[in-house]
Scaffold this active site. Structure first.
Site, mmCIF file in Angstrom:
data_model
loop_
_atom_site.group_PDB
_atom_site.id
_atom_site.type_symbol
_atom_site.label_atom_id
_atom_site.label_comp_id
_atom_site.label_asym_id
_atom_site.label_seq_id
_atom_site.Cartn_x
_atom_site.Cartn_y
_atom_site.Cartn_z
ATOM 1 N N HIS A 158 -15.955 13.287 49.526
ATOM 2 C CA HIS A 158 -16.228 11.896 49.169
ATOM 3 C C HIS A 158 -17.557 11.797 48.424
ATOM 4 C CE1 HIS A 158 -13.752 11.658 52.956
ATOM 5 N NE2 HIS A 158 -13.011 10.986 52.085
ATOM 6 N N ASP A 168 -19.258 17.435 49.331
ATOM 7 C CA ASP A 168 -18.369 16.697 50.225
ATOM 8 C C ASP A 168 -17.203 16.131 49.404
ATOM 9 O OD1 ASP A 168 -18.653 15.187 53.173
ATOM 10 O OD2 ASP A 168 -17.532 14.007 51.708
ATOM 11 N N HIS A 179 -23.496 8.613 52.745
ATOM 12 C CA HIS A 179 -22.985 7.286 52.362
ATOM 13 C C HIS A 179 -23.967 6.158 52.678
ATOM 14 C CE1 HIS A 179 -19.118 8.777 51.231
ATOM 15 N NE2 HIS A 179 -18.750 9.123 52.449
#
Length: 440
Positions: free
Chosen positions: A258, A256, A219
């Site tokens: 996300h 993942d 991220h």
């Protein structure tokens, strides 16, 4: 850009995540208890205290660039099938936060219990130790120097306050050791790149690498931290593979739960790095739409496949066969890197997919075979998410079994009774749409 720390009053999203994390206790259908597992975790923690202090001091005194490290320093035994590095960031911790310092020790404890370490496997399983932390130059291949220097300066504030919050959307916290331990995590990945590449030049069956590291990275955007992530570990490793080893074409798979928005953004206009992400539709951080395909010269080398809630093993088998394999074959990579998030597991508290331990075994086995067919076996996994300690540790251990070519032990852990019907009609629509967009 200067790093901005965020006050506790701005930390409103944290309560939800903390409560969600506690829900995992309601989902523990395990063969051995969490308390027994944490005995090993605490022991691991105690053993690392003095080593961590030494590492922090040595990092501050280091002026090297890991790009100049000779490969033969990292050459694994010729019989190694799996090689891993460990960077648990024991000082980077916030009580009750799902991204805690218990995660990597829980994995190591499970590997020991299941006899998947060199203690039991000899040179087949090799732990890469004494690796060097990443240099600031390594980090700056991906992140703005202003962010890197700002984070380093923020360590003084963290020393005084104990915990500071450096991004409110995740939320991402920092302690006094976060900067140093994030350099160690990135360095662990870089060193695995060096070692796997060195092995691949003398053997067409090099070991699969696995960076058991935190803080996670996918991220983290070029200008700063985000979503529990500090530095983009896999992005930094990808640039290192290109610049230090001449591996021009890098294929990144991110499974993942996300979307890996940081990796996505870093390489959005880069034609030589293919980023492919599967993630739950509508989940944090809300990016990764199916029509986000890259920009400029990089158009077509970003593939995002949002999956409907409830997607599981059947979904990922179809995605692998119909999307991942043809994309990789067409791209012709020199190396495959994997953002291995284990938070799509049905027992994970932070999302709503239905992956099982068996799903992760399948992915690990198939990706290993894909790398063998396309890029001389060069393949490294990087730990990302996964917040239920037991589903995380069991799934990573079963990934190790896949790398070793051994049968899965998923049946000892997975409980089919808790699964429900996958939304396969919606999945088929999503797969057909992404195949149409990318002419697969």
């Amino acid at each position: 850009m200067e790093l901005q720390s965020i006050s506790r009053s701005a930390f409103t999203g944290y309560l939800y995540l903390s409560v969600s994390y506690q829900l995992c206790k309601l989902k523990n259908h395990y063969k051995f208890g969490l308390e027994n597992n944490l005995v090993g975790v605490r022991s691991f923690h105690n053993q690392l205290k003095s080593a961590m202090k030494h590492s922090s001091k040595s990092i501050c005194a280091s002026n090297f660039s890991s790009s100049n490290v000779h490969e033969d320093l990292y050459l694994p035994p010729s019989t190694a099938r799996v090689m891993y590095s460990v960077a648990p960031a024991m000082g980077h911790n916030q009580e009750s936060h799902p991204e805690s310092h218990l995660r990597v020790p829980a994995i190591i404890n499970a590997l020991e219990k299941m006899e998947l370490t060199s203690k039991y496997r000899g040179s087949e399983v090799f732990e890469l130790q004494n690796f060097r932390p990443a240099s600031v130059d390594d980090i700056a291949n991906v992140h703005a120097r202003a962010y890197v220097s700002g984070l380093e300066k923020a360590m003084d504030q963290a020393s005084q306050e104990g915990i500071i919050f450096i991004d409110g959307s995740g939320p991402t916290y920092a302690t006094s050791t976060t900067f140093q331990e994030s350099l160690i995590a990135a360095g662990a990945g870089i060193s695995l790149i060096d070692s796997v590449v060195a092995a691949s030049r003398i053997d067409n069956n090099p070991p699969v690498g696995f960076a058991l590291i935190r803080p996670p990275g996918h991220h983290a955007i070029p200008k700063g931290p985000m979503g529990f992530c500090v530095f983009g570990n896999i992005a930094i490793a990808a640039r290192h593979a290109q610049r230090a080893h001449g591996l021009k074409r890098v294929f990144i798979i991110d499974f993942d739960v996300h979307h890996g928005n940081g990796t996505n953004d870093t390489f959005y206009d880069d034609p030589d790095i293919f980023f492919l992400s599967t993630h739950q539709d509508g989940s944090y951080p809300g990016t990764g739409k199916i029509d986000e395909v890259g920009h400029g010269r990089g158009e077509g080398t970003t593939l995002n496949l949002p999956l409907p809630g409830g997607s599981g093993d059947a979904t990922m088998r179809s995605v692998f066969e119909e999307v991942i394999v043809p994309c990789a074959q067409r791209f012709k990579p020199d190396i495959i890197l994997v953002s291995a998030g284990y938070d799509a597991h049905v027992l994970d508290p932070l999302a709503n997919l239905q992956f099982t331990t068996g799903t992760y075994y399948m992915l690990a086995s198939n990706i290993k075979q894909l790398a063998k067919e396309l890029c001389g076996g060069r393949c490294i996994f990087f730990l990302e998410g996964g917040y239920n300690l037991q589903s995380l540790s069991y799934s990573v251990a079963d990934s190790f079994r896949a790398f070793l070519g051994e049968p899965s032990s998923a049946s000892q852990f997975d409980d089919p009774a808790i699964l429900y019907e996958e939304p396969l009609a919606k999945v088929k629509q999503a797969i057909q749409r992404v195949k149409s967009i990318h002419s697969i």
